[in-house]
Write a protein that holds these residues in place. Sequence first.
Motif, mmCIF file in Angstrom:
data_model
loop_
_atom_site.group_PDB
_atom_site.id
_atom_site.type_symbol
_atom_site.label_atom_id
_atom_site.label_comp_id
_atom_site.label_asym_id
_atom_site.label_seq_id
_atom_site.Cartn_x
_atom_site.Cartn_y
_atom_site.Cartn_z
ATOM 1 N N LEU A 59 0.815 -1.216 0.000
ATOM 2 C CA LEU A 59 0.000 0.000 0.000
ATOM 3 C C LEU A 59 0.847 1.264 0.000
ATOM 4 N N ASP A 60 2.157 1.074 0.262
ATOM 5 C CA ASP A 60 3.067 2.217 0.361
ATOM 6 C C ASP A 60 2.601 3.192 1.441
ATOM 7 N N LYS A 61 2.166 2.627 2.564
ATOM 8 C CA LYS A 61 1.690 3.408 3.704
ATOM 9 C C LYS A 61 2.688 3.295 4.856
ATOM 10 N N PRO A 62 2.691 4.247 5.784
ATOM 11 C CA PRO A 62 3.526 4.118 6.984
ATOM 12 C C PRO A 62 2.976 3.042 7.908
ATOM 13 N N SER A 112 13.720 -6.350 0.909
ATOM 14 C CA SER A 112 13.408 -5.038 0.336
ATOM 15 C C SER A 112 12.205 -5.095 -0.598
ATOM 16 N N LYS A 113 11.504 -3.998 -0.684
ATOM 17 C CA LYS A 113 10.311 -3.896 -1.527
ATOM 18 C C LYS A 113 10.651 -4.133 -2.995
ATOM 19 N N GLN A 114 11.756 -3.564 -3.470
ATOM 20 C CA GLN A 114 12.128 -3.714 -4.873
ATOM 21 C C GLN A 114 12.381 -5.171 -5.222
ATOM 22 N N THR A 115 13.029 -5.892 -4.309
ATOM 23 C CA THR A 115 13.305 -7.312 -4.529
ATOM 24 C C THR A 115 12.009 -8.096 -4.627
ATOM 25 N N VAL A 116 11.058 -7.786 -3.752
ATOM 26 C CA VAL A 116 9.761 -8.468 -3.767
ATOM 27 C C VAL A 116 9.026 -8.184 -5.072
ATOM 28 N N GLU A 117 9.015 -6.940 -5.506
ATOM 29 C CA GLU A 117 8.315 -6.580 -6.746
ATOM 30 C C GLU A 117 8.918 -7.285 -7.956
ATOM 31 N N ASP A 118 10.252 -7.425 -7.973
ATOM 32 C CA ASP A 118 10.906 -8.127 -9.076
ATOM 33 C C ASP A 118 10.496 -9.597 -9.098
ATOM 34 N N LEU A 119 10.437 -10.221 -7.918
ATOM 35 C CA LEU A 119 10.046 -11.630 -7.841
ATOM 36 C C LEU A 119 8.589 -11.839 -8.226
#
Length: 229
Positions: free
Chosen positions: A91-94, A111-118
Motif C-alpha cells: 500500500l506504500d503506507k507508513p 526489500s520492496k524492490q526485490t519483492v516486486e521483481d520476484l
Amino acid sequence: MKEKLDISGILSHLPLFQALSPEQLSALTEGTRETRLAKGELLFQKGDSTKGFFVVIYGQIKLALPSAQGAEKVVEILGPNQSFGEAVMFLDKPYPVHAEALGDMLLLHISKQTVEDLLERDPTFSRKMLAGMSQRLHSLIADVESYSLRSSTQRVIGHLLQKCPDDCGDGQKIEIELPTSKQVIASRLNLTPETLSRIFHDLSSSGIISVQGKKITVHCAQRLRAFDL
C-alpha cells in the motif's frame, strides 16, 4: 568476530520461499539484510515509512497500537517463520503500529524492490504472498469475532487450547510456557491484566489448571474446553 549469517540457506527453508529457483533465491538474498534486536528494542515506530517486509527467524515480536495515555493494545505476537509488513509495503503506507522485541531475536528484512521483481517473474511466489496476507486477514476477522461474541473466560481458554497439542489425551497433563508477560497476553486478548489474573485464579480453583509464573499446567483439556460453555 561474528560468524556471517547464511541468509540464502535460511531463506530456502522458509515456506514462503521454498519454491524459488537458485537464481531467484540469489536475487532475493541480495535484497535481504539481517536485523538483530535485544529484548525491549523497537524495530519501528508507528508512522515510520516502509521499505520492505520482515520474517522472524528466532525470537518473538509484538505489534501494538500506542495510546496518548502511554498504554498500548497488542495486535499480534509473531514468532519464527512468520512474516509481517507485507500489506503496508504494497500500500506504500507508513506503519500503523509499533514493533517491539519480546526477547533477543533475529529477523530478515526483504526489500520492496526485490519483492516486486520476484512477483513479476514468479506466479508461485505471488500465490504464496497472497495466501500469507489472506491468512492474516482471516486471523484478524477471528479476533473481531472473539472480542464481540466470546466472553473473557472463553478468550483465555481459547488461547490456552491453541497451545495444547491436537492429539493430547483428555487425562494427559500439558505444560504450557507463556511466551511473554501476562500483561502483553491480556492486551492481545483485549482484557485487563486484572481480568486475566482473575480468570487464571478461577480455573486454578476449579482444579483445571495450575499457574506458576509463566508456566501453566493444564490438568484436563476436556474440562478446560467445557468450562464456561
